[in-house]
Scaffold this active site. Structure first.
Site: not given
Length: 377
Positions: A93, A267, A305, A307, A310, A336
């Site tokens: 940015d 974002d 989930c 991930c 998890c 997560h």
């Protein structure tokens, strides 16, 4: 051209679009969420972990890297990709939002912004030309034009002058951009909550033919329904053959509603920031893992989930880590939350492909505990 947008299909049910953004460091499937790596790192995450959760692109911050370590150091290291060991796309940015948030420490002129460093009080200056010099040195795939982000609420006349200045600055950014062949420069549509100013800003900027366009000045304190209204009349003013980026938005409901309105890129620091406070996003809504009721809960954060967190750790263990101020706890909640939003965007892309995004939104909101009167994180 450094960046090219490839349109794949439009969702017949919602009008959302599926696409790809081609960059020098790889392809970004859209709509996408970009984890924020403000200081050339996504807080607590390694580049390998970000790849593991399939982040296609990350964002870094021009203002912060200008202050520390300095763009000269990053350039000396071979650019931001080499400096931080990330070989996928990076968006930087412009630093405008950070500079303008220093309201007590800065002075805006037509030339640029004089401000004091929030680190040590040093007097500094960023103009459109300086913002381009910094980002050219950083070597990001996508650079942002230096803009003025007016606060919410703000008087019409102030927003009008600010928006017109943003267009003049965008023109100067184009002229100062030294690496258009390998770095794409996106313009930022401003205009506050005023329809005429938003449309004029979009017309002014699209006439300059940037490779992509962002919508800035939203998610700055206004109610969600107002943000969606602004998107409803602003997005149609942007070229269909170029990427559209909604800045600073990352709550699950806004990612869905933004995608439905034709946004390609998002974002936000939200997933990493709330993770540090022990707040996690799950398929059944927000979960504050520090709460006492999880002391003896040996199930995963989210049973739906897949991930790393998890698959391997329990709510009770993560709560223990956070209560004991152990950094590993923040790493697990951060992993997560980022995985959750990246998976959400994969699901969004699949729903667009299958022409069922509105159905997906409604079922997601119901499971997440959101209704029409409560569209917020």
């Amino acid at each position: 051209m450094a960046v090219k947008y490839e349109f794949i299909k439009e969702c017949k049910q919602s009008g959302a679009r599926l696409g790809r953004v081609h960059t020098p460091h790889g392809i970004i499937d859209t709509p996408t969420f970009m984890p924020v790596g403000t200081q050339a790192t996504v807080k607590t995450m390694s580049p390998e972990e970000l790849k593991d959760m399939d982040a296609h692109i990350i964002l870094s911050n021009t203002y912060h890297l200008f202050l520390r370590p300095g763009h000269g150091i990053v350039k000396q290291a071979g650019g931001l990709h080499k400096f931080m060991n990330w070989d996928r796309p990076i968006l930087t940015d412009s630093g405008g939002f950070q500079v303008f948030s220093l309201s007590e420490m800065r002075k805006i002129t037509e030339e640029g912004v004089h401000f004091r460093s929030h680190l040590n009080g040093d007097k500094l200056f960023i103009s459109p030309e300086v913002a381009m010099e910094i980002q050219n040195a950083l070597g990001s795939d996508i650079m942002m034009a230096f803009d003025e982000c007016p606060p919410y609420p703000a008087e019409y006349e102030y927003v009008k002058q600010s928006t017109e200045r943003t267009s003049r600055w965008a023109e100067r950014c184009l002229a100062a951009h030294a690496r258009p062949q390998d770095q794409a420069l996106f313009a930022i549509v401003q205009g506050g909550m005023h329809k005429d100013l938003r449309i004029q800003s979009a017309k002014d900027l699209t006439s300059m033919d940037f490779p992509g366009y962002a919508i800035g000045g939203l998610s700055v304190g206004e109610p969600k329904h107002l943000m969606y209204e602004v998107l409803d009349y602003t997005v149609p003013e942007l070229p269909a053959d170029k990427p559209r980026y909604l800045m600073g938005v990352g709550s699950p409901d806004a990612l869905l509603e933004g995608s439905i309105r034709g946004i390609d890129m998002f974002d936000c620091v939200l997933p990493t920031r709330i993770a540090r406070n022990g707040t996690t996003m799950t398929s059944s809504g927000r979960l504050v893992i520090k709460n006492a009721k999880f002391t003896e809960d040996f199930g995963p954060l989210d049973p739906n989930c897949s991930c790393y967190t998890c698959r391997n750790y329990s709510r009770a263990y993560i709560r223990h880590l956070l209560k004991a101020d152990e950094t590993f706890g923040i790493r697990l909640t951060t992993y997560h939350n980022l995985h959750f939003l990246l998976q959400l965007m994969r699901d969004v892309r699949q729903a667009i492909m299958e022409d069922r995004l509105l159905d997906f939104r409604d079922s997601f909101f119901e499971a997440y505990g959101l209704n029409d009167n409560d569209k917020g994180f």
